[in-house]
Write a protein that holds these residues in place. Structure first.
Motif, PDB file in Angstrom:
ATOM      1  N   HIS A   1      -6.444   2.574  -3.222  1.00  0.00           N
ATOM      2  CA  HIS A   1      -5.226   1.696  -3.274  1.00  0.00           C
ATOM      3  C   HIS A   1      -4.595   1.776  -4.721  1.00  0.00           C
ATOM      4  CE1 HIS A   1      -8.491  -0.348  -6.007  1.00  0.00           C
ATOM      5  NE2 HIS A   1      -7.354  -0.939  -6.846  1.00  0.00           N
TER       6      HIS A   1
ATOM      7  N   LYS B   1      -7.205  -1.978   5.048  1.00  0.00           N
ATOM      8  CA  LYS B   1      -5.751  -2.060   4.618  1.00  0.00           C
ATOM      9  C   LYS B   1      -5.592  -3.676   4.789  1.00  0.00           C
ATOM     10  CE  LYS B   1      -4.157   2.674   5.207  1.00  0.00           C
ATOM     11  NZ  LYS B   1      -3.372   3.490   6.033  1.00  0.00           N
TER      12      LYS B   1
ATOM     13  N   PRO C   1      -2.758  -1.133  -0.417  1.00  0.00           N
ATOM     14  CA  PRO C   1      -3.272   0.168   0.022  1.00  0.00           C
ATOM     15  C   PRO C   1      -2.532   1.262  -0.136  1.00  0.00           C
ATOM     16  CG  PRO C   1      -3.494  -1.713   1.922  1.00  0.00           C
ATOM     17  CD  PRO C   1      -2.644  -1.946   0.642  1.00  0.00           C
TER      18      PRO C   1
END
Length: 270
Positions: free
Chosen positions: A107, A255, A268
């Motif tokens: 991320h 996600k 993400p």
């Protein structure tokens, strides 16, 4: 008698060593990860059930500093860590002589342009002022974000070393006000826009998702550079456990969790 005691002690030490191994692991189906509390450990918690279905036990230990997580992976006490971006990882390796590598980007925490006296970038006028952080890394990210949104153009190739001296085209003749990062949110009522990194934006009461008029996209140079990664000791990046961990963290379910939990402050990575 003394000889027997020595043998017993040695045998006990060997038994404990075999039991503890790396980070308390008893077999190859245990994955040990050192992590920062937020958002890293929280995200890791989401993949425990998925890994359990594959026969893995994920053990997460929260660390409150940025040194020990790398040290315990280098020593082999832990399999991986999750808390840092690539520039920090590279710098740590260079300064400490460690051998840590990126096993997968998970991320990033985006820079955003936030409203000051103006609410939309379309309202930008000749001579407006935009406040940005003045430290090397954050100023470059801010300038790149302004470039990505058509506000200015930087010299070719300057990338994440850009400063205001590298502005080549400035069609709006905007004034870039350079301030210590913590001071930037405090001038939002005095300038057209402010450019902030995630933690200072949240401290100022901004939501990336709701308030940012623009923010770093996942395919931007900064996002690719400052992606938070799973780091392992060199040579372990292709182990089955690490590959399973990275795949689980990059899953659609994780996600979705990130997008639903952090209000755009954590995004993400592709």
């Amino acid at each position: 008698m003394k000889r027997k005691i020595v043998v017993t002690v040695v045998a006990t030490v060997l038994a404990l060593t075999a039991l503890v191994g790396c980070g308390g692991k008893k077999d190859d189906k245990t994955i040990t990860v050192a992590a920062s509390a937020t958002p890293h450990a929280e995200i890791l918690e989401q993949v425990k059930p998925v890994l359990a279905e594959q026969g893995y036990t994920l053990e997460v230990t929260v660390f409150n500093d940025y040194v020990q997580p790398n040290q315990v992976v280098e020593s082999g006490e832990y399999d991986a860590n999750y808390f840092q971006h690539i520039p920090y990882l590279d710098s740590f390796n260079e300064e400490q002589g460690t051998h840590l590598v990126n096993a997968g980007g998970i991320h990033y925490e985006p820079f955003g342009i936030y409203p000051g006296k103006k609410a939309n970038l379309s309202d930008l006028a000749e001579g407006d002022t935009i406040a940005v952080p003045n430290d090397t890394t954050n100023e470059a990210r801010a300038l790149l974000l302004l470039q990505d949104n058509g506000i200015l153009t930087l010299k070719a190739g300057v990338g994440l070393e850009a400063t205001v001296l590298d502005i080549e085209e400035n069609p709006y003749n905007v004034e870039i006000q350079e301030l210590e990062a913590a001071q930037v949110p405090r001038v939002k009522d005095e300038v057209a826009f402010v450019v902030l990194n995630g933690n200072y934006a949240m401290e100022a009461g901004f939501s990336v998702a709701k308030d940012a008029v623009a923010f770093e996209q996942s395919d931007s140079e900064a996002a690719k550079t400052y992606v938070n990664v799973i780091a392992v000791k060199e040579g372990n990046e292709n182990s089955e456990g690490i590959k399973a961990l990275v795949a689980a963290l990059k899953s659609d379910a994780v996600k979705e969790y990130i997008n639903n939990t952090y209000d755009g402050g954590v995004i993400p990575f592709q």
